[in-house]
Design an enzyme around this catalytic site. Structure first.
Site, PDB file in Angstrom:
ATOM      1  CG  ASN A  99      -3.694  -7.333 -29.975  1.00 33.92           C
ATOM      2  OD1 ASN A  99      -3.709  -7.215 -31.344  1.00 33.92           O
ATOM      3  ND2 ASN A  99      -3.096  -8.125 -29.275  1.00 33.92           N
ATOM      4  CE  LYS A 141      -5.508 -11.049 -28.732  1.00 33.34           C
ATOM      5  NZ  LYS A 141      -5.600 -12.089 -27.979  1.00 33.34           N
ATOM      6  CG  HIS A 198       0.155 -10.475 -27.644  1.00 32.63           C
ATOM      7  ND1 HIS A 198      -0.350 -11.860 -27.799  1.00 32.63           N
ATOM      8  CD2 HIS A 198      -0.829  -9.547 -27.160  1.00 32.63           C
ATOM      9  CE1 HIS A 198      -1.485 -11.834 -27.039  1.00 32.63           C
ATOM     10  NE2 HIS A 198      -1.755 -10.573 -26.840  1.00 32.63           N
ATOM     11  CD  GLU A 213      -2.549 -13.911 -28.941  1.00 37.50           C
ATOM     12  OE1 GLU A 213      -2.744 -13.115 -29.861  1.00 37.50           O
ATOM     13  OE2 GLU A 213      -3.738 -14.187 -27.997  1.00 37.50           O
ATOM     14  CD  GLU A 260      -2.242  -8.700 -23.097  1.00 35.58           C
ATOM     15  OE1 GLU A 260      -3.305  -8.004 -23.350  1.00 35.58           O
ATOM     16  OE2 GLU A 260      -1.410  -9.338 -24.178  1.00 35.58           O
ATOM     17  N   GLY A 308      -8.329 -14.521 -23.830  1.00 36.83           N
ATOM     18  CA  GLY A 308      -9.294 -15.225 -24.799  1.00 36.83           C
ATOM     19  C   GLY A 308     -10.253 -16.290 -24.006  1.00 36.83           C
ATOM     20  CB  SER A 338     -10.965 -12.003 -20.225  1.00 37.64           C
ATOM     21  OG  SER A 338     -10.646 -13.133 -20.823  1.00 37.64           O
TER      22      SER A 338
HETATM   23  P1  13P Z   1      -8.818 -10.760 -24.869  1.00 40.08           P
HETATM   24  O1  13P Z   1      -9.308  -9.561 -24.277  1.00 40.08           O
HETATM   25  O2  13P Z   1      -9.478 -11.295 -26.124  1.00 40.08           O
HETATM   26  O3  13P Z   1      -8.656 -11.788 -23.629  1.00 40.08           O
HETATM   27  O4  13P Z   1      -7.236 -10.528 -25.734  1.00 40.08           O
HETATM   28  C1  13P Z   1      -6.325  -9.852 -24.409  1.00 40.08           C
HETATM   29  C2  13P Z   1      -4.942  -9.799 -25.500  1.00 40.08           C
HETATM   30  O5  13P Z   1      -4.270 -10.682 -25.820  1.00 40.08           O
HETATM   31  C3  13P Z   1      -4.832  -8.291 -25.739  1.00 40.08           C
HETATM   32  O6  13P Z   1      -3.575  -8.150 -26.441  1.00 40.08           O
END
Ligand code: 13P
Length: 251
Positions: free
Chosen positions: A10, A12, A96, A98, A168, A174, A214
């Site tokens: 992803n 982003k 997601h 976010e 997740e 992150g 992560s």
């Molecule tokens: P990270 O791997 O940067 O923690 O992000 C995970 C994520 O949100 C994947 O959709």
């Protein structure tokens, strides 16, 4: 029946178009021979050209990171499942954390998006997962169960069987803090049990459940080694070809 093993990146809101193409090319160049399904969730602008770069690799697919629930119309700035389909993407990341947090996406809206994705013949990667606050109150199972019930479990078994789930935990996204393999396994087993209770053990046994938060080369092998972890949804580490390839090779 063996479940599909999946490593999805992803990206982003990262990478210019040119940087994105470079990344896709680097991934293709280093791609190992594998039975893992690899998915690149790129920004919408990059999708078509990244798709062109990976099209000779049957194991690499592309995903949009979001879509609108309506097929078309006066929704300035949005992209539809019909558009996503028309450039050859096969997957759409839905819900997601976010999107839930910064764009106020509710379970009800996500249920509509899931319907739109499936109606178009695309595959939703449906994200769920709790915040640290919810985990500390020990309400994470209840919370994730509700996300599944309201976002996915309206589907009939046949449609549900197309869905990929990504667990997740928000506290691991992150942050560099990964859920321990035991924590991931516990939640994945719990999610699979919800699917079995709602549909059947057969459907649950076929559902790929990805872990996200992560994931990196150093922890991928242990996470993917868990009985109910069928792969990963990778953020930061998917932006570096070497790391992403190492994660794919960790299976
Ligand atoms: P990270 O791997 O940067 O923690 O992000 C995970 C994520 O949100 C994947 O959709």
């Amino acid at each position: 029946m063996k479940r599909k093993k999946i490593v999805a990146g992803n990206w982003k809101m990262n990478k210019t178009f040119q940087e994105g193409i470079q990344l896709a090319d680097a991934i293709v160049t280093q791609m190992p021979l594998t039975d893992v399904t690899v998915i690149l969730g790129t920004p919408a602008i990059h999708l078509k050209e990244v798709g062109n770069r990976v099209k000779y690799f049957s194991g690499i697919h592309i995903a949009a990171q979001n879509c609108h629930a309506e097929k078309r119309g006066a929704f300035t700035g949005e992209i539809s499942t019909e558009m996503i389909d028309s450039i050859g993407a096969e997957y759409v990341i839905i819900g997601h954390s976010e999107r839930r947090e910064y764009f106020q996406e509710t379970n009800d809206l996500l249920a509509k998006k899931v319907d739109a994705v499936l109606k178009q013949g695309l595959i939703p990667i449906f994200c769920c997962g709790e915040s640290l606050e919810i985990r500390e109150k020990n309400k994470h199972k209840k919370y994730v169960k509700k996300q599944l019930q309201e976002g996915l479990f309206h589907l009939k078994a046949k449609k549900f069987s197309k869905v990929v789930i990504a667990y997740e935990p928000i506290w691991a996204i992150g942050t560099g803090v990964t859920a321990s393999p035991e924590q991931a396994q516990e939640m994945h087993k719990f999610i699979r049990k919800q699917v079995a209770d709602q549909y059947s053990k057969k459907v649950a046994d076929k559902t790929s459940i990805l872990y996200g938060g992560s994931v990196k080369p150093a922890n991928a092998k242990e996470l993917f080694g868990q009985a109910d972890v069928d792969g990963g949804l990778v953020g930061g580490a998917s932006l570096k070809a070497n790391d992403f390839i190492e994660i794919i090779s960790a299976f």
